[in-house]
Design a protein around this motif. Structure first.
Motif, short mmCIF file in Angstrom:
data_model
loop_
_atom_site.label_atom_id
_atom_site.label_comp_id
_atom_site.label_asym_id
_atom_site.label_seq_id
_atom_site.Cartn_x
_atom_site.Cartn_y
_atom_site.Cartn_z
N SER A 325 2.17 -41.40 14.47
CA SER A 325 1.31 -40.75 15.45
C SER A 325 1.19 -39.27 15.14
CB SER A 325 1.87 -40.93 16.87
OG SER A 325 1.10 -40.21 17.80
N ARG A 327 0.17 -37.25 17.34
CA ARG A 327 0.37 -36.56 18.62
C ARG A 327 1.78 -36.00 18.76
NH1 ARG A 327 -2.68 -40.61 22.95
NH2 ARG A 327 -4.76 -40.48 21.97
N ARG A 328 2.70 -36.55 18.00
CA ARG A 328 4.05 -36.02 18.06
C ARG A 328 4.11 -34.68 17.34
NH1 ARG A 328 5.54 -41.63 18.09
NH2 ARG A 328 5.25 -41.82 15.86
N SER A 329 4.98 -33.83 17.78
CA SER A 329 5.10 -32.48 17.20
C SER A 329 5.61 -32.56 15.78
CB SER A 329 6.04 -31.63 18.05
OG SER A 329 7.36 -32.17 18.01
N GLU A 330 5.35 -31.50 15.00
CA GLU A 330 5.83 -31.44 13.62
C GLU A 330 7.35 -31.50 13.58
OE1 GLU A 330 4.31 -31.48 10.72
OE2 GLU A 330 2.35 -31.70 11.68
N GLU A 331 7.97 -30.89 14.58
CA GLU A 331 9.44 -30.88 14.64
C GLU A 331 9.98 -32.29 14.85
OE1 GLU A 331 13.01 -29.04 17.44
OE2 GLU A 331 10.98 -28.25 17.62
N ALA A 332 9.29 -33.05 15.72
CA ALA A 332 9.74 -34.42 15.99
C ALA A 332 9.39 -35.35 14.83
CB ALA A 332 9.10 -34.93 17.27
N LYS A 334 5.95 -37.19 12.53
CA LYS A 334 4.91 -38.18 12.82
C LYS A 334 5.50 -39.59 12.84
CE LYS A 334 1.27 -35.37 10.70
NZ LYS A 334 0.30 -35.27 9.60
N TYR A 339 11.56 -39.67 14.80
CA TYR A 339 11.54 -39.17 16.18
C TYR A 339 12.66 -39.83 16.99
CZ TYR A 339 9.78 -38.65 20.98
OH TYR A 339 9.65 -38.39 22.31
N SER A 343 16.06 -38.11 18.60
CA SER A 343 16.30 -38.25 20.03
C SER A 343 17.70 -38.79 20.29
CB SER A 343 15.25 -39.18 20.66
OG SER A 343 13.95 -38.66 20.50
N SER A 430 6.20 -39.01 6.94
CA SER A 430 5.17 -38.25 7.63
C SER A 430 3.98 -37.91 6.75
CB SER A 430 5.77 -36.93 8.17
OG SER A 430 6.86 -37.20 8.99
N ASP A 436 -3.23 -41.88 15.34
CA ASP A 436 -2.56 -42.44 16.50
C ASP A 436 -3.17 -43.75 16.93
OD1 ASP A 436 -0.51 -42.02 18.44
OD2 ASP A 436 -2.07 -41.79 19.95
#
Length: 454
Positions: A325, A327-332, A334, A339, A343, A430, A436
């Motif tokens: 996706s 929509r997820r942040s670069e830090e988290a 894709k 991700y 978490s 990524s 998405d």
């Protein structure tokens, strides 16, 4: 005194004619009708009439004969072409296999092209169930009333048709309630057609990502579906005639039947291996987001590569999010796998779960999440086997039914949370095209057909 002279009226000039088709003779004060004299036709005119009729009849007969001959020639050419395609597509090899005592003939049906054309209304666009990288699937109805799915591949690799036939035979004998049944094939077309049982309720991906309020995917349903998929993969890896690696496990390749039971579908890149074989060395096939990073680096596919892909499906069931996706942040990242791992490491599992999952028991959810983490381990040797995954999911199911908490190994959980994940994983998962709304394929080479084999 002289009497006036009466004017003569010519009755023969009246309309309509007073004598109709006869000859009218007028005279003073009246008229008479007489028959026309019959003239015998000359021999020349009669001959011309006969010749004209004969020529017309002859031309009509000649045209009919030529049309009939054209139809016969066209039919023979069509039959010869079908026979040629049948031989080219491995039909003779299939017949040899069917004649051998080792193959259960009843499990394989060789369909003719006319039968499948009729079933799919000549592959009409309104019959399309879906498109994929390997081909198009059509809905059809056989003459016996059975509804089927007919897969028409895009390309054919003649050099691998022998392997294709062997794979069809193996997979047609796969008998598991959670694997879509291959009913047969058609080999007299440009590309072989594969016929499967029809599964009515679409893909698991649709129910995860396009949730229906009328039929929400509850925690209990997700747990049952995960257990069914795991059991089917375990069967393919260990209980089939030969070990079978699926090589493209993802939520869009898992279908739900009329009772919402999970069935693994689309063995387009699957391979069967000999029992003593530990891995396959091939060009990389698969889908970004589900692709085993170890396989991506080494090009060696093992049963643990299927385990990694299944781990991503487990995370999809937990979070309701897509494997890739933007929509997820670069830090988290894709990648959903990355991700999820981040978490878990940050102890934020319950912040990323789907609302329907949160209704389950926390202890069971934690065991489920830890199992997904183990499946996503970068080191394939440290991942569990599908037998172990199935057993763990069945234990969680029993816990749900008996309404007691499953004790967790706190040391194992802590070890999983503090495990180091190599930085290249985030990059490899990524990169490449991603969206998405769909998953991009990372295959370097299009797969052979709906089945390929070693």
């Amino acid at each position: 005194m002289q009497s006036p002279v009466m004017a003569d009226i010519n009755e023969c000039e009246k309309f309509p004619p007073v004598c109709k088709d006869d000859i009218c003779n007028n005279y003073l004060g009246g008229y008479s009708c007489s028959k026309k004299a019959w003239k015998k036709p000359t021999t020349k005119s009669a001959l011309q009439a006969v010749q004209g009729t004969s020529i017309s009849s002859g031309l009509l007969l000649l045209f009919f004969c030529l049309w009939f001959l054209y139809k016969i020639i066209k039919k023979r050419r069509k039959i010869k072409r079908k026979q040629k395609l049948f031989r080219r597509n491995g039909g003779l090899l299939l017949q040899q296999q069917l004649c051998s005592s080792e193959v259960n003939v009843e499990t394989i049906k060789v369909f003719n092209s006319k039968e499948l054309e009729k079933a799919t209304d000549r592959f009409h666009k309104d019959r399309i169930l879906g498109h994929g990288g390997q081909g198009t699937v059509y809905k059809g109805m056989l003459t016996d009333g059975r509804v089927v799915a007919v897969k028409k591949s895009k390309i054919v690799d003649e050099s691998k048709l022998a392997q294709f036939i062997n794979e069809v035979i193996i997979l047609s004998q796969v008998n598991h309630r959670n694997v879509v049944k291959l009913l047969g094939c058609c080999l007299e077309t440009e590309v072989p057609l594969l016929v499967y049982e029809f599964i009515p309720n679409g893909t698991l991906s649709k129910y995860i990502h396009d949730q229906n309020e009328e039929l929400p995917l509850t925690w209990e349903m997700r747990l049952r579906i995960a257990t069914e998929i795991a059991g089917a993969l375990s069967y393919l890896h260990y209980a089939a005639s030969f070990p079978i690696y699926h090589r493209d496990i993802k939520s869009s390749n898992i279908l739900l039947d009329e009772k919402y039971r999970a069935k693994i579908a689309d063995f387009g890149t699957s391979r069967s291996v000999s029992i003593d074989q530990t891995h396959l060395t091939t060009l990389v096939h698969g889908t970004l987001g589900y692709l085993d990073p170890e396989y991506f680096q080494s090009s060696q596919f093992t049963e643990k590569s299927d385990v990694y892909s299944f781990g991503v499906v487990l995370v999809e069931l937990l979070t309701g999010q897509r494997a890739i996706s933007i929509r997820r942040s670069e830090e988290a990242g894709k990648s959903l796998a990355t991700y999820f791992i981040l978490s878990m490491q940050q102890n934020r599992l319950f912040d990323v779960l789907d609302p329907h999952v949160l209704k389950g028991k926390k202890a069971d959810i934690m065991v489920f999440a830890n199992l997904a983490m183990r499946c996503l381990n970068l080191n394939g040797r440290k991942r569990p086997t599908m037998k172990e995954v199935t057993a763990e999911l069945e234990r969680i199911q029993m816990s749900e039914k008996k309404n007691f908490n499953v004790p967790q190994d706190s040391e194992e959980v802590e070890d999983l949370r503090t495990q180091d994940f190599e930085p290249w994983e985030v990059v490899s998962m990524s990169t490449g095209p991603a969206s998405d709304t769909g998953l991009a394929s990372s295959s370097h080479e299009l797969p052979l057909l709906s089945f390929t084999s070693l």
